[in-house]
Design a protein around this motif. Structure first.
Motif, PDB file in Angstrom:
ATOM      1  N   ARG A  66      45.468   0.470 -40.155  1.00  0.00           N
ATOM      2  CA  ARG A  66      45.681   1.506 -41.198  1.00  0.00           C
ATOM      3  C   ARG A  66      45.303   2.829 -40.250  1.00  0.00           C
ATOM      4  O   ARG A  66      46.196   3.696 -40.581  1.00  0.00           O
ATOM      5  N   LYS A  67      44.562   2.985 -39.565  1.00  0.00           N
ATOM      6  CA  LYS A  67      44.403   4.060 -38.531  1.00  0.00           C
ATOM      7  C   LYS A  67      45.562   4.456 -37.905  1.00  0.00           C
ATOM      8  O   LYS A  67      45.989   5.629 -37.749  1.00  0.00           O
ATOM      9  N   THR A  68      46.059   3.478 -37.306  1.00  0.00           N
ATOM     10  CA  THR A  68      47.116   3.767 -36.161  1.00  0.00           C
ATOM     11  C   THR A  68      48.669   3.924 -36.810  1.00  0.00           C
ATOM     12  O   THR A  68      49.337   4.708 -36.355  1.00  0.00           O
ATOM     13  N   HIS A  69      48.952   3.203 -38.059  1.00  0.00           N
ATOM     14  CA  HIS A  69      50.126   3.066 -38.213  1.00  0.00           C
ATOM     15  C   HIS A  69      50.352   3.748 -39.533  1.00  0.00           C
ATOM     16  O   HIS A  69      51.414   4.107 -39.959  1.00  0.00           O
ATOM     17  N   LYS A  73      46.713   8.141 -36.592  1.00  0.00           N
ATOM     18  CA  LYS A  73      45.694   8.914 -35.765  1.00  0.00           C
ATOM     19  C   LYS A  73      45.134   7.967 -34.659  1.00  0.00           C
ATOM     20  O   LYS A  73      45.211   6.856 -34.820  1.00  0.00           O
ATOM     21  N   CYS A  74      44.444   8.479 -33.784  1.00  0.00           N
ATOM     22  CA  CYS A  74      43.928   7.704 -32.785  1.00  0.00           C
ATOM     23  C   CYS A  74      42.423   7.204 -33.375  1.00  0.00           C
ATOM     24  O   CYS A  74      41.722   8.050 -33.638  1.00  0.00           O
ATOM     25  N   PRO A  75      42.255   5.795 -33.386  1.00  0.00           N
ATOM     26  CA  PRO A  75      40.850   5.607 -33.603  1.00  0.00           C
ATOM     27  C   PRO A  75      39.818   5.844 -32.927  1.00  0.00           C
ATOM     28  O   PRO A  75      39.914   5.882 -31.549  1.00  0.00           O
ATOM     29  N   PHE A 358      40.766  20.753 -35.142  1.00  0.00           N
ATOM     30  CA  PHE A 358      40.634  19.245 -34.855  1.00  0.00           C
ATOM     31  C   PHE A 358      41.687  18.663 -35.715  1.00  0.00           C
ATOM     32  O   PHE A 358      42.621  19.518 -36.384  1.00  0.00           O
ATOM     33  N   GLY A 359      41.584  17.509 -35.781  1.00  0.00           N
ATOM     34  CA  GLY A 359      42.661  16.777 -36.345  1.00  0.00           C
ATOM     35  C   GLY A 359      42.770  16.952 -37.841  1.00  0.00           C
ATOM     36  O   GLY A 359      44.178  16.778 -38.345  1.00  0.00           O
ATOM     37  N   SER A 360      41.982  17.288 -38.439  1.00  0.00           N
ATOM     38  CA  SER A 360      42.039  17.643 -39.786  1.00  0.00           C
ATOM     39  C   SER A 360      43.009  19.013 -40.142  1.00  0.00           C
ATOM     40  O   SER A 360      43.382  18.990 -41.409  1.00  0.00           O
ATOM     41  N   LYS A 361      42.676  19.798 -39.191  1.00  0.00           N
ATOM     42  CA  LYS A 361      43.494  21.134 -39.133  1.00  0.00           C
ATOM     43  C   LYS A 361      42.769  21.909 -40.300  1.00  0.00           C
ATOM     44  O   LYS A 361      43.398  22.750 -40.916  1.00  0.00           O
ATOM     45  N   GLU A 362      41.562  21.684 -40.685  1.00  0.00           N
ATOM     46  CA  GLU A 362      40.850  22.586 -41.897  1.00  0.00           C
ATOM     47  C   GLU A 362      40.454  23.909 -41.567  1.00  0.00           C
ATOM     48  O   GLU A 362      40.510  24.926 -42.073  1.00  0.00           O
ATOM     49  N   LYS A 363      39.745  24.088 -40.193  1.00  0.00           N
ATOM     50  CA  LYS A 363      39.272  25.342 -39.741  1.00  0.00           C
ATOM     51  C   LYS A 363      39.730  25.545 -38.175  1.00  0.00           C
ATOM     52  O   LYS A 363      40.052  24.564 -37.407  1.00  0.00           O
ATOM     53  N   LEU A 364      39.852  26.927 -38.127  1.00  0.00           N
ATOM     54  CA  LEU A 364      40.027  27.523 -36.802  1.00  0.00           C
ATOM     55  C   LEU A 364      38.621  27.615 -36.133  1.00  0.00           C
ATOM     56  O   LEU A 364      37.700  28.367 -36.638  1.00  0.00           O
ATOM     57  N   HIS A 365      38.509  27.299 -34.741  1.00  0.00           N
ATOM     58  CA  HIS A 365      37.299  27.152 -33.894  1.00  0.00           C
ATOM     59  C   HIS A 365      37.717  28.035 -32.969  1.00  0.00           C
ATOM     60  O   HIS A 365      38.484  27.948 -32.144  1.00  0.00           O
ATOM     61  N   LEU A 366      36.645  28.963 -32.443  1.00  0.00           N
ATOM     62  CA  LEU A 366      36.700  29.727 -31.260  1.00  0.00           C
ATOM     63  C   LEU A 366      35.707  28.947 -29.941  1.00  0.00           C
ATOM     64  O   LEU A 366      34.852  28.846 -30.357  1.00  0.00           O
ATOM     65  N   ARG A 367      36.502  28.812 -28.959  1.00  0.00           N
ATOM     66  CA  ARG A 367      35.520  28.260 -27.824  1.00  0.00           C
ATOM     67  C   ARG A 367      34.669  29.382 -27.133  1.00  0.00           C
ATOM     68  O   ARG A 367      34.842  30.629 -27.443  1.00  0.00           O
ATOM     69  N   GLU A 540      34.264  13.130 -35.289  1.00  0.00           N
ATOM     70  CA  GLU A 540      35.152  12.717 -34.269  1.00  0.00           C
ATOM     71  C   GLU A 540      36.526  13.845 -34.365  1.00  0.00           C
ATOM     72  O   GLU A 540      36.394  14.432 -35.099  1.00  0.00           O
ATOM     73  N   PRO A 541      36.958  13.881 -33.210  1.00  0.00           N
ATOM     74  CA  PRO A 541      37.965  15.118 -33.179  1.00  0.00           C
ATOM     75  C   PRO A 541      39.388  14.761 -33.848  1.00  0.00           C
ATOM     76  O   PRO A 541      39.875  15.901 -34.118  1.00  0.00           O
ATOM     77  N   GLU A 542      39.434  13.603 -34.418  1.00  0.00           N
ATOM     78  CA  GLU A 542      40.551  13.451 -35.382  1.00  0.00           C
ATOM     79  C   GLU A 542      40.138  14.151 -36.767  1.00  0.00           C
ATOM     80  O   GLU A 542      41.067  14.384 -37.754  1.00  0.00           O
ATOM     81  N   ASP A 543      38.952  14.356 -37.102  1.00  0.00           N
ATOM     82  CA  ASP A 543      38.442  14.935 -38.138  1.00  0.00           C
ATOM     83  C   ASP A 543      37.985  16.482 -38.334  1.00  0.00           C
ATOM     84  O   ASP A 543      38.488  17.294 -37.552  1.00  0.00           O
ATOM     85  N   GLU A 544      36.528  16.606 -38.453  1.00  0.00           N
ATOM     86  CA  GLU A 544      36.185  17.961 -38.755  1.00  0.00           C
ATOM     87  C   GLU A 544      34.778  17.517 -38.328  1.00  0.00           C
ATOM     88  O   GLU A 544      33.782  17.614 -39.093  1.00  0.00           O
ATOM     89  N   PRO A 545      34.423  17.507 -36.999  1.00  0.00           N
ATOM     90  CA  PRO A 545      33.071  17.531 -36.449  1.00  0.00           C
ATOM     91  C   PRO A 545      31.955  18.459 -37.070  1.00  0.00           C
ATOM     92  O   PRO A 545      32.398  19.645 -37.416  1.00  0.00           O
ATOM     93  N   TRP A 546      30.731  18.092 -37.237  1.00  0.00           N
ATOM     94  CA  TRP A 546      29.840  18.901 -37.935  1.00  0.00           C
ATOM     95  C   TRP A 546      29.958  18.981 -39.467  1.00  0.00           C
ATOM     96  O   TRP A 546      29.014  18.821 -40.058  1.00  0.00           O
ATOM     97  N   GLN A 547      31.120  19.108 -39.882  1.00  0.00           N
ATOM     98  CA  GLN A 547      31.257  18.940 -41.489  1.00  0.00           C
ATOM     99  C   GLN A 547      31.208  17.493 -41.961  1.00  0.00           C
ATOM    100  O   GLN A 547      30.589  17.517 -42.935  1.00  0.00           O
ATOM    101  N   ARG A 548      31.897  16.808 -41.235  1.00  0.00           N
ATOM    102  CA  ARG A 548      31.822  15.453 -41.517  1.00  0.00           C
ATOM    103  C   ARG A 548      31.198  14.449 -40.506  1.00  0.00           C
ATOM    104  O   ARG A 548      31.981  14.487 -39.388  1.00  0.00           O
ATOM    105  N   VAL A 549      30.092  14.088 -40.539  1.00  0.00           N
ATOM    106  CA  VAL A 549      29.280  13.289 -39.485  1.00  0.00           C
ATOM    107  C   VAL A 549      29.670  11.795 -39.809  1.00  0.00           C
ATOM    108  O   VAL A 549      30.171  11.186 -40.720  1.00  0.00           O
TER     109      VAL A 549
END
Length: 856
Positions: A66-69, A73-75, A358-367, A540-549
């Protein structure tokens, strides 16, 4: 090999006053090296073995499909596509959190991590250094400094003989020494990244510098040109999507001029710019070639250099690439090296991906580095200029930091190599170092329940948010049960980042995730996050770290026994190293909350928690039932910390509560688990209950590391700890591969491996280093070094896993999870050594440990 011996002599010497350290990972570039290593090559543990021992079966396969196909996304853990072992990697370039680019020991650029948590293991053929020598106005030698013979760029001179070069790495620097056959010229390329302890600015910069020391031992002057070529991209399909372009640049500031080429990579998500440049100084000329086709013969750029040792330096921007087209650029630095003389050329590689999704593309983050160089995506010229004008200062600071350890005659060379080189993962572990958004307020980061963390927002505002992956294959950020081991590196060298990470964890502890229940790989369901429970990871990087743990989906980690305890232990360890009393007081209510939540695992009220008969701690495929040595020791150590902190903050009620628990728990621990020689694995009475676990003294390890090792805070009888460690050394170390591979996790009292689980028969690199630190703490210094040395030599020398240290390996040369967080625990060995040095004026001399163990 006379030439090789001569080159080695140079290698161990100096290059224009810069000492090449005598310790560190070193390798000859000759192809024969690979042939010699082949008998030692290891294989990944099979997916079926991992699935079996994790108890997942078809459930994992359905989740993976389900995750890959379906989701494309990368599991977070891909058991069916493990990373192959490629024995090619060297020191990564770049600071923390801005991405990394790895240059291999043969000179190739071969591992890319620019998008957060995403790796591309691609050797880009066009990314090379080329040397051109001219005498009396004629080019006499022009060679790509690579042993490869690729099928593209056939117009270049490939196939440099590896017998004439050596590579040496001592992170964050590396040296490659080239002796040019028949030319009486030796080149030393010194690679530098700005990794500097207690530096929270330059350590964040996405740059690397190559300082080329040129030595001419002939009786006539020679014109030397160093050309760096770079493809626009990372060698992926994205390079051919079209719309990319290159342009030259020049920046003069503070009487220093830097020139080069910008390679703009205009991907739709996370666009970035690469920059190659060189410093123009008296007697140095910098030229460029704006664009050439790296998929062709490369004849145009090669002939341009061959003609006069310089490049044509066309003005103006390059054209946009068409779909299916790739482009590359070149920069050349040239100078004249007098007879019997030396010169230096400095070349930089920088990259700028300031804003990330991140993978969810929900927020823009600054390094983090955007605080100093802006977030507009135009920072490469300034980054390049800064790197080339500050690299000398960086080296001075790096040498000042490393010198006391490197010059210590009481420390073996392999240890010095391991200590510094394992730090690569702090940069190359998919690392994030992000700024809070300018508009952020305290409520945005602390959540509804975190108002009591008075310094949470100020700390995150000042030092940013820091996260790194559990491993390059286990793609979860700040996996807390593993960070427990790795955290010594941050706590000792960049303590503000450790404290920032702890504040983020504390905020997550106090908040409850109200998302729907989550389906786990083991067929159960669980709430994503419970209040007063330490999360397994922060996402994880495919989602939104800190927001969803809690991206980990194998087991319900709310029932894990070690996470809460490890939080408490790290809080006090951090306080003991930093003396930050405000941090301690902020964390005190959180410590009380997680310990109160942990009390429910003491089901019989004997003062000792029990394991539940499923994999409920960091050994997530190794089941314990009832009282266990690992979780029991962590529990009692955390109880001891509660007593200590309660005394510091003046909380008499909590002090009395945990003092009573400690008295009961200590008695129960000794009664249920001590067998007269060591602590049993668990109290279940099962067939593997009496296994000798190498990590059974984990609680004592952390107590001693935190200075709680005497008087009223001595939890475990020292005679028992020493006896257990000696037993571990006899069985888990010396009876495992004749003492040459470190310590296996589980050994039976008769000297046979515990095969009850995949993990019991593995050696975990990070656990081995922690065990060695525990031995050193308890006075078993020789045993500790011998244990750790077997691990280092297995990973770095026999199996060729340089800069990709795995989580685990087996005696039959199988490994699992390349490039992993836990081996950073080697810095706990250094802490143990420093603590001993403060206590005893005379250092302990090391003597060899016998190669074979006595029969049990």
């Amino acid at each position: 090999m006379a030439d090789g011996a001569k080159l080695m002599e140079r290698f161990e010497g100096t290059a224009r006053g810069h000492q090449v350290p005598p310790s560190g990972w070193r390798i000859c570039l000759a192809h024969e090296f690979e042939e010699k290593r082949k008998p030692y090559q290891a294989s990944n543990v099979s997916a079926s073995d991992v699935v079996k021992h994790l108890g997942l079966g078809m459930r994992y396969l359905r989740w993976w499909y389900r995750k890959t196909h379906v989701e494309k996304k990368c599991p977070v853990i891909d058991l069916f596509n493990p990373l192959p072992l490629r024995q090619i990697y060297g020191c990564p370039l770049g600071g923390f959190g801005g991405g990394t680019i790895t240059r291999g020991w043969r000179g190739e650029f071969c591992r890319w991590q620019l998008n957060p948590g995403v790796y591309h293991y691609k050797t880009v053929v066009a990314d090379q250094f080329t040397i051109c020598l001219r005498r009396k106005g004629q080019t006499v030698y022009q060679q790509v400094l690579s042993v490869e013979r690729p099928s593209v760029l056939q117009g270049w001179n490939w196939g440099y003989c590896g017998h004439y070069a050596f590579y040496h790495a001592l992170y964050p620097r590396a040296w490659t020494v080239y002796q040019l056959p028949g030319q009486d010229v030796v080149l030393t390329c010194r690679q530098i990244s700005p990794i500097i302890p207690n530096d929270y600015q330059d350590t964040s910069l996405p740059v690397g510098v190559f300082v080329w020391e040129l030595e001419n031992s002939s009786d006539e002057a020679v014109d030397v040109s160093i050309m760096l070529t770079l493809q626009n991209g990372m060698g992926t399909k994205e390079d051919k999507r079209g719309g990319h372009w290159n342009e030259p640049f020049s920046l003069e500031k503070d009487d220093a001029r830097v020139s080069g080429v910008l390679l703009h990579h205009c991907s739709p998500v996370n666009p970035y710019t690469l920059a190659i440049s060189a410093r123009e100084q008296a007697g140095t000329r910098v030229t460029h070639f704006t664009a050439f086709n790296p998929a062709g013969t490369g004849q145009a750029v090669w002939q341009d250099l061959l003609q006069d040792g310089r490049l044509g330096s066309p003005a103006g921007k390059g054209s946009l690439t068409e779909k299916g087209e790739v482009t590359a650029a070149a920069v050349c630095a040239s100078c004249t090296v007098p007879a019997r003389g030396h010169r230096t050329l400095e070349v930089a590689l920088a990259w700028d991906m300031p804003c990330i999704h991140f993978g969810s593309k929900e927020k823009l983050h600054l390094r983090r580095y955007t605080r100093y160089f802006g977030s507009a995506g135009d920072a490469c010229p300034a980054l390049s200029h800064y790197a080339l004008t500050h690299c000398e200062q960086w080296e001075e600071k790096i040498e000042s930091w490393q010198r006391p350890i490197l010059e210590s005659s009481h420390l073996p060379p392999w240890y010095k190599s391991a200590l510094f080189n394992e730090l690569y993962f702090l940069a190359d572990g998919g690392t994030l170092w992000l700024e809070l958004p300018p508009e952020a307020c305290a409520e945005d980061v602390q959540g509804p329940a975190g108002a009591g963390l008075s310094q949470l927002f100020p700390v995150l505002r000042e030092y940013g948010r820091f996260a790194y992956l559990e491993g390059q294959e286990y793609r979860m950020y700040n996996t807390y049960d593993v960070h427990f081991y790795a955290s010594f590196a941050l706590a000792m060298l960049w303590p503000k980042l450790e404290i920032s990470l702890q504040y983020d964890i504390a905020a997550a502890v106090l908040n409850e995730d109200m998302q729907p229940r989550l389906y786990l790989m083991n067929g159960q369901t669980a709430q994503v996050k419970l209040r007063n429970v330490v999360p397994h990871d922060i996402g994880e990087p495919e989602d939104e770290p800190w927001q969803r743990v809690n991206a980990y989906l194998i087991h319900d980690t709310a029932g894990w026994k070690d996470l809460n305890l490890k939080f408490v232990l790290q809080v006090y360890r951090d306080f003991s190293l930093t003396g930050d009393a405000v941090y301690l007081r902020d964390m005190w209510p959180v410590c009380q909350a997680v310990m109160d939540a942990e009390l429910k695992f003491d089901t019989d009220d004997d003062g000792l928690i029990e394991n539940s008969g499923f994999a409920d701690q960091t050994y997530d495929a190794w089941v314990a039932t009832g009282a266990s040595a690992y979780c029991g020791s962590l529990w009692l150590a955390a109880v001891c910390v509660m007593c200590k902190v309660a005394g510091i903050v003046g909380d008499d009620e909590v002090l009395q509560k945990y003092s009573a628990i400690r008295r009961k728990g200590t008695e129960a621990f000794e009664r249920l688990l001590w067998n007269g020689k060591y602590y049993n694995y668990d109290s279940s009475g099962g067939p593997f209950s009496s296994t000798v676990m190498s990590d059974q003294c984990a609680g004592q390890w952390f107590l001693r590391a935190s200075g709680l090792d005497h008087g009223e805070f001595q939890v475990f009888p020292r005679s028992h700890i020493v006896s257990a460690l000696k037993t571990i050394f006899e069985l888990n170390v010396m009876s495992f591969a004749n003492g040459t591979m470190g310590a296996v996790n589980g050994m039976r009292p008769d000297g046979s491996l515990d095969t009850s689980s995949l993990q019991s028969s593995e050696a975990w690199v990070g656990v081995v280093y922690a065990l060695a630190a525990t031995m050193i703490q308890e006075g078993l210094v020789q045993e500790g070094f011998h244990t750790a040395e077997g691990c280092y030599r297995t990973v770095w020398e026999r199996l060729g896993m340089a800069f990709q240290t795995p989580e685990a390996y087996c005696q039959r040369k199988l490994f699992r999870s390349l490039a992993y967080m836990r081996p950073l625990s080697i810095w706990s060995m250094q802490l143990a050594l420093e603590s001993r040095a403060r206590q005893a004026p005379a250092p302990t001399e090391l003597h060899p440990v016998p190669e074979t163990s006595p029969q049990p």
